[in-house]
Design a protein around this motif. Sequence first.
Motif, PDB file in Angstrom:
ATOM      1  N   LEU A   1      42.538 -57.140  44.181  1.00 27.46           N
ATOM      2  CA  LEU A   1      43.304 -55.621  43.923  1.00 27.46           C
ATOM      3  C   LEU A   1      44.289 -55.467  44.796  1.00 27.46           C
ATOM      4  O   LEU A   1      44.551 -55.952  45.894  1.00 27.46           O
ATOM      5  CB  LEU A   1      42.200 -54.590  44.302  1.00 27.46           C
ATOM      6  CG  LEU A   1      41.148 -54.510  43.336  1.00 27.46           C
ATOM      7  CD1 LEU A   1      40.260 -53.404  43.834  1.00 27.46           C
ATOM      8  CD2 LEU A   1      41.548 -53.993  41.881  1.00 27.46           C
TER       9      LEU A   1
ATOM     10  N   TYR B   1      40.115 -47.351  47.802  1.00 23.37           N
ATOM     11  CA  TYR B   1      40.682 -47.824  46.613  1.00 23.37           C
ATOM     12  C   TYR B   1      40.786 -46.822  45.453  1.00 23.37           C
ATOM     13  O   TYR B   1      39.866 -45.946  45.254  1.00 23.37           O
ATOM     14  CB  TYR B   1      39.771 -49.002  46.075  1.00 23.37           C
ATOM     15  CG  TYR B   1      40.118 -50.249  46.910  1.00 23.37           C
ATOM     16  CD1 TYR B   1      41.184 -50.985  46.656  1.00 23.37           C
ATOM     17  CD2 TYR B   1      39.257 -50.635  47.722  1.00 23.37           C
ATOM     18  CE1 TYR B   1      41.358 -52.159  47.516  1.00 23.37           C
ATOM     19  CE2 TYR B   1      39.401 -51.726  48.794  1.00 23.37           C
ATOM     20  CZ  TYR B   1      40.735 -52.377  48.583  1.00 23.37           C
ATOM     21  OH  TYR B   1      41.009 -53.684  49.301  1.00 23.37           O
TER      22      TYR B   1
ATOM     23  N   LEU C   1      34.002 -49.409  48.045  1.00 21.05           N
ATOM     24  CA  LEU C   1      35.144 -49.556  47.428  1.00 21.05           C
ATOM     25  C   LEU C   1      35.888 -47.980  47.912  1.00 21.05           C
ATOM     26  O   LEU C   1      36.884 -47.671  48.008  1.00 21.05           O
ATOM     27  CB  LEU C   1      35.327 -49.712  46.277  1.00 21.05           C
ATOM     28  CG  LEU C   1      35.025 -51.299  46.070  1.00 21.05           C
ATOM     29  CD1 LEU C   1      34.932 -51.457  44.494  1.00 21.05           C
ATOM     30  CD2 LEU C   1      35.982 -51.951  46.845  1.00 21.05           C
TER      31      LEU C   1
END
Length: 445
Positions: free
Chosen positions: A16, A44, A39
Amino acid sequence: MVTESVRALMREHQMLEPGEPVLVAVSGGGDSMCLLHLLWREGYAIQAATYDHGIRPQSAQDAAFVENWCRERDIPCHVGRGDVPRRAKEQGLGLEESARALRYAFLRDTAQKVGAGKIATAHNADDNAETLLLHLLRGSGLNGLGGIPPVRGDLIRPLLTTSRAEIDAYLARWDIPHVEDATNADTTYRRNYLRHQVLPLLKAQNPNLLEGLNRTMRGLRQDSDYLEGQAAALAENAVPTEGGLSYPAGELAGLHPALANRVVQRLTARLDPNVVLTAAQREAVLSLCKSDDPSGRYSLPGGLVARRMYDRLLLEQNEPEEPFQPVPLSPGNFVIIGNRWLECQWATCPEGKFNQPDEFYLVPCPGLMLRPRRTGDAIALPARDRKTVKKLLIDSKIPRAVRNQIAVFDVGGQVAALDGFGADRAFLPKPGERCWKISALVLPE
């Protein structure tokens, strides 16, 4: 620590970019809740997606649990629902096969809607070890022994080097609730048997078993990637013919088997990307190249045939497959034709270029039938001249042997759409109108 191992794996495989949106597949179980929390805590740009298969009585409760947990943390959550047992029965599929196809169709559809180019799943190191053992039990080549890859297309697996024990410790440390799937304890399923009976015995012999298997699978994947690259370069030596491809038989016979098998698969894929040969089928093709018989032949899947013509191997399209039987399609239902999953849902027509090969929209079409092509069928795709279906398939280099498996969307004898190409402009809705959304998915092997 879980966080450090996940960070390291994501850096290594560039999973990512900063700020890149990602859709997290969440079942509510411990593994997926760990991934979602991690995450989210790492900052994120996540959105969650959970799918209610309708297999277990509590599956709706599991989906509601995920939705509520996300709501409390302002994490966008998307819920999909389907009656997998009913659809599996209708299509003659196993529950697991049908559930997997429905789940991934939902995940990819949702990812497209929210603009997420990546889908994160919670496969972990124990899952990978179980997969390796399953492949060993049934027999596998190098690709299968490489286990689950950390990245495959739009799928990323940040927990792949994290053990289930480490995940449990993470859940306890952060006091993360999760649900339990009672079927995971049923050892009549082979994977569960390996999980609960075999792997504990192997770990007792080697406490570092998962780390060792992970290194082994990583090395095997690297070896496989190198061999595939070499095979791709050799396959470029094929000469196109009117019906397929030609390759020097002696050259192929002289290659190391590790390369020769891969070149055969590469050549086959050039004629039909959906055909995956078994080890026995690849060996049969190579036997033609090594044989003294200058005119042998061998039938392959997908209507392909391998022929020896003196010093050349010819791979060609055979006679076309038999046409499928016409079948109706309406909102809330799906059909499977060949390896294609075709689903119809009510939707609102979006703005922009919404008529895509694998996702398009139709005005409501009562009596819609999916049937094979017929002589005289024609379609007018948006911004293109009206063309017969036969010429369209020829111009698009669709193999002749599989053309009878391409679905024509028929409304009262008119071609409303063609699978893999989209809708006829006469059947396109206007943006904002209530309509039928058609989604197509290639079923996983």
